[in-house]
Motif scaffolding. Structure first.
Motif, PDB file in Angstrom:
ATOM      1  N   PRO A   1       7.420 -11.286  -0.464  1.00 24.81           N
ATOM      2  CA  PRO A   1       7.751 -12.452  -1.296  1.00 24.81           C
ATOM      3  C   PRO A   1       7.526 -13.780  -0.575  1.00 24.81           C
ATOM      4  O   PRO A   1       7.086 -14.757  -1.182  1.00 24.81           O
ATOM      5  N   GLY A   2       7.786 -13.818   0.710  1.00 25.98           N
ATOM      6  CA  GLY A   2       7.636 -15.068   1.464  1.00 25.98           C
ATOM      7  C   GLY A   2       6.196 -15.506   1.640  1.00 25.98           C
ATOM      8  O   GLY A   2       5.913 -16.704   1.742  1.00 25.98           O
ATOM      9  N   HIS A   3       5.292 -14.556   1.710  1.00 30.26           N
ATOM     10  CA  HIS A   3       3.881 -14.894   1.915  1.00 30.26           C
ATOM     11  C   HIS A   3       3.062 -14.843   0.629  1.00 30.26           C
ATOM     12  O   HIS A   3       1.857 -15.090   0.655  1.00 30.26           O
ATOM     13  N   ALA A   4       3.715 -14.474  -0.483  1.00 29.65           N
ATOM     14  CA  ALA A   4       2.960 -14.237  -1.715  1.00 29.65           C
ATOM     15  C   ALA A   4       2.417 -15.526  -2.306  1.00 29.65           C
ATOM     16  O   ALA A   4       3.057 -16.580  -2.253  1.00 29.65           O
ATOM     17  N   LYS A   5       1.228 -15.417  -2.868  1.00 28.51           N
ATOM     18  CA  LYS A   5       0.665 -16.460  -3.721  1.00 28.51           C
ATOM     19  C   LYS A   5       0.201 -15.777  -4.994  1.00 28.51           C
ATOM     20  O   LYS A   5      -0.238 -14.631  -4.968  1.00 28.51           O
ATOM     21  N   GLY A   6       0.276 -16.514  -6.105  1.00 26.59           N
ATOM     22  CA  GLY A   6      -0.192 -15.964  -7.368  1.00 26.59           C
ATOM     23  C   GLY A   6       0.849 -15.085  -8.026  1.00 26.59           C
ATOM     24  O   GLY A   6       2.055 -15.272  -7.847  1.00 26.59           O
ATOM     25  N   ILE A   7       0.364 -14.093  -8.757  1.00 29.13           N
ATOM     26  CA  ILE A   7       1.249 -13.247  -9.552  1.00 29.13           C
ATOM     27  C   ILE A   7       0.997 -11.780  -9.216  1.00 29.13           C
ATOM     28  O   ILE A   7      -0.092 -11.426  -8.752  1.00 29.13           O
ATOM     29  N   PRO A   8       2.014 -10.916  -9.437  1.00 30.80           N
ATOM     30  CA  PRO A   8       1.807  -9.476  -9.200  1.00 30.80           C
ATOM     31  C   PRO A   8       0.593  -8.968  -9.975  1.00 30.80           C
ATOM     32  O   PRO A   8       0.390  -9.307 -11.141  1.00 30.80           O
ATOM     33  N   ALA A   9      -0.216  -8.153  -9.295  1.00 28.04           N
ATOM     34  CA  ALA A   9      -1.496  -7.746  -9.865  1.00 28.04           C
ATOM     35  C   ALA A   9      -1.395  -6.472 -10.689  1.00 28.04           C
ATOM     36  O   ALA A   9      -2.301  -6.164 -11.449  1.00 28.04           O
ATOM     37  N   ARG A  10      -0.332  -5.719 -10.532  1.00 32.37           N
ATOM     38  CA  ARG A  10      -0.203  -4.463 -11.266  1.00 32.37           C
ATOM     39  C   ARG A  10       1.140  -4.425 -11.965  1.00 32.37           C
ATOM     40  O   ARG A  10       2.128  -4.936 -11.445  1.00 32.37           O
ATOM     41  N   SER A  11       1.143  -3.740 -13.114  1.00 34.88           N
ATOM     42  CA  SER A  11       2.409  -3.577 -13.816  1.00 34.88           C
ATOM     43  C   SER A  11       3.294  -2.632 -13.003  1.00 34.88           C
ATOM     44  O   SER A  11       2.796  -1.760 -12.286  1.00 34.88           O
ATOM     45  N   PRO A  12       4.625  -2.811 -13.100  1.00 30.14           N
ATOM     46  CA  PRO A  12       5.532  -2.018 -12.270  1.00 30.14           C
ATOM     47  C   PRO A  12       5.300  -0.515 -12.379  1.00 30.14           C
ATOM     48  O   PRO A  12       5.359   0.195 -11.386  1.00 30.14           O
ATOM     49  N   GLY A  13       5.011  -0.020 -13.577  1.00 31.78           N
ATOM     50  CA  GLY A  13       4.849   1.425 -13.735  1.00 31.78           C
ATOM     51  C   GLY A  13       3.608   1.984 -13.076  1.00 31.78           C
ATOM     52  O   GLY A  13       3.553   3.169 -12.746  1.00 31.78           O
ATOM     53  N   MET A  14       2.595   1.149 -12.873  1.00 30.78           N
ATOM     54  CA  MET A  14       1.326   1.623 -12.318  1.00 30.78           C
ATOM     55  C   MET A  14       1.150   1.243 -10.857  1.00 30.78           C
ATOM     56  O   MET A  14       0.140   1.580 -10.243  1.00 30.78           O
ATOM     57  N   GLU A  15       2.127   0.558 -10.301  1.00 30.15           N
ATOM     58  CA  GLU A  15       1.900  -0.111  -9.036  1.00 30.15           C
ATOM     59  C   GLU A  15       1.495   0.835  -7.912  1.00 30.15           C
ATOM     60  O   GLU A  15       0.628   0.516  -7.110  1.00 30.15           O
ATOM     61  N   HIS A  16       2.120   1.980  -7.853  1.00 35.21           N
ATOM     62  CA  HIS A  16       1.850   2.860  -6.716  1.00 35.21           C
ATOM     63  C   HIS A  16       1.182   4.152  -7.143  1.00 35.21           C
ATOM     64  O   HIS A  16       1.319   5.186  -6.492  1.00 35.21           O
ATOM     65  N   VAL A  17       0.453   4.074  -8.257  1.00 37.45           N
ATOM     66  CA  VAL A  17      -0.288   5.237  -8.743  1.00 37.45           C
ATOM     67  C   VAL A  17      -1.682   5.225  -8.145  1.00 37.45           C
ATOM     68  O   VAL A  17      -2.374   4.208  -8.140  1.00 37.45           O
ATOM     69  N   HIS A  18      -2.088   6.350  -7.609  1.00 30.13           N
ATOM     70  CA  HIS A  18      -3.390   6.474  -6.958  1.00 30.13           C
ATOM     71  C   HIS A  18      -4.069   7.743  -7.445  1.00 30.13           C
ATOM     72  O   HIS A  18      -3.414   8.676  -7.913  1.00 30.13           O
ATOM     73  N   LEU A  19      -5.379   7.766  -7.289  1.00 33.38           N
ATOM     74  CA  LEU A  19      -6.111   9.012  -7.457  1.00 33.38           C
ATOM     75  C   LEU A  19      -6.372   9.566  -6.061  1.00 33.38           C
ATOM     76  O   LEU A  19      -6.922   8.880  -5.207  1.00 33.38           O
ATOM     77  N   VAL A  20      -5.954  10.773  -5.825  1.00 39.50           N
ATOM     78  CA  VAL A  20      -6.144  11.378  -4.507  1.00 39.50           C
ATOM     79  C   VAL A  20      -6.841  12.726  -4.678  1.00 39.50           C
ATOM     80  O   VAL A  20      -6.731  13.380  -5.716  1.00 39.50           O
ATOM     81  N   GLN A  21      -7.549  13.117  -3.629  1.00 42.37           N
ATOM     82  CA  GLN A  21      -8.238  14.398  -3.627  1.00 42.37           C
ATOM     83  C   GLN A  21      -7.355  15.432  -2.945  1.00 42.37           C
ATOM     84  O   GLN A  21      -6.839  15.204  -1.858  1.00 42.37           O
ATOM     85  N   LEU A  22      -7.199  16.547  -3.598  1.00 42.18           N
ATOM     86  CA  LEU A  22      -6.487  17.660  -2.990  1.00 42.18           C
ATOM     87  C   LEU A  22      -7.488  18.773  -2.699  1.00 42.18           C
ATOM     88  O   LEU A  22      -8.408  19.006  -3.473  1.00 42.18           O
ATOM     89  N   THR A  23      -7.301  19.433  -1.595  1.00 44.45           N
ATOM     90  CA  THR A  23      -8.128  20.582  -1.278  1.00 44.45           C
ATOM     91  C   THR A  23      -7.339  21.832  -1.594  1.00 44.45           C
ATOM     92  O   THR A  23      -6.235  22.016  -1.096  1.00 44.45           O
ATOM     93  N   VAL A  24      -7.904  22.632  -2.452  1.00 48.64           N
ATOM     94  CA  VAL A  24      -7.226  23.850  -2.871  1.00 48.64           C
ATOM     95  C   VAL A  24      -8.059  25.043  -2.430  1.00 48.64           C
ATOM     96  O   VAL A  24      -9.265  25.074  -2.656  1.00 48.64           O
ATOM     97  N   LYS A  25      -7.414  25.996  -1.808  1.00 49.74           N
ATOM     98  CA  LYS A  25      -8.112  27.199  -1.352  1.00 49.74           C
ATOM     99  C   LYS A  25      -9.365  26.854  -0.563  1.00 49.74           C
ATOM    100  O   LYS A  25     -10.475  27.214  -0.925  1.00 49.74           O
ATOM    101  N   GLY A  26      -9.169  26.082   0.502  1.00 51.05           N
ATOM    102  CA  GLY A  26     -10.293  25.824   1.393  1.00 51.05           C
ATOM    103  C   GLY A  26     -11.083  24.587   1.017  1.00 51.05           C
ATOM    104  O   GLY A  26     -10.794  23.522   1.505  1.00 51.05           O
ATOM    105  N   ARG A  27     -12.054  24.701   0.160  1.00 52.90           N
ATOM    106  CA  ARG A  27     -13.008  23.606   0.034  1.00 52.90           C
ATOM    107  C   ARG A  27     -12.912  22.818  -1.261  1.00 52.90           C
ATOM    108  O   ARG A  27     -13.231  21.641  -1.279  1.00 52.90           O
TER     109      ARG A  27
END
Ligand SMILES: [Zn+2]
Length: 179
Positions: free
Chosen positions: A123-149
């Motif tokens: 908050p102290g260093h912020a400029k502008g406005i939050p870029a993501r809505s609260p519900g989506m803020e920490h949602v990512h697409l990640v790759q999982l490795t299942v059964k080896g490869r």
């Protein structure tokens, strides 16, 4: 900000502890090109990767920088499939964590947009406005490795406190806010 430790030697500290990670054959060593607030994020990533490597496997950073307000890591290595999956997970976690940590001072932060530029700031260093809505803020697409490869891309929510992803299996959950 008052009281903020501005340690510019964190890059040299990391490179001296893990020289193989930062050496680039035929080129200058990799130097992280991001703010000091992310030193701890990069450090956690290094610890995870070091723990994942088996004897005779190799890993090195190609670039460590900032893009779209997040830490971006490019790397190379000679790794087993299992170790590669662990390294990918470590990098994904670091990039996700960077979106919760002010790049300038290391305090808890979030992604802001100011004049079209994205940056993760407290908050102290912020400029502008939050870029993501609260519900989506920490949602990512990640790759999982299942059964080896096989790699599967899944939606996941990054949880700062546990420094882990929680897989989202119900897309309706995306609409709900987080703590
Ligand atoms: Zn800050």
């Amino acid at each position: 900000m008052a009281g903020v430790l501005q340690r510019d030697d964190w890059r040299a500290d990391l490179a001296s502890i893990l020289p193989d990670f930062f050496a680039r054959p035929g080129r200058e060593p990799c130097v992280p090109e991001c703010g000091p607030g992310w030193a701890g994020v990069v450090d956690r990533c290094c610890v995870r990767i070091a723990a994942a490597l088996e004897p005779r496997e190799s890993f090195r950073f190609e670039t460590i920088g900032q893009s779209q307000g997040a830490l971006r890591i490019r790397w190379a290595g000679r790794l087993s499939a299992a170790s590669e999956a662990a390294v990918r997970a470590a990098v994904d976690l670091a990039e996700a964590r960077s979106l919760c940590v002010c790049e300038l001072c290391g305090a808890r932060g979030r992604l802001y947009r100011a004049d079209g530029v994205l940056a993760t700031r407290c908050p102290g260093h912020a400029k502008g406005i939050p870029a993501r809505s609260p519900g989506m803020e920490h949602v990512h697409l990640v790759q999982l490795t299942v059964k080896g490869r096989l790699r599967v891309v899944v939606g996941a929510r990054y949880v700062f406190e546990s420094d882990a992803f929680v897989e989202i299996d119900d897309l309706d959950d995306l609409g709900r806010g987080e703590a």
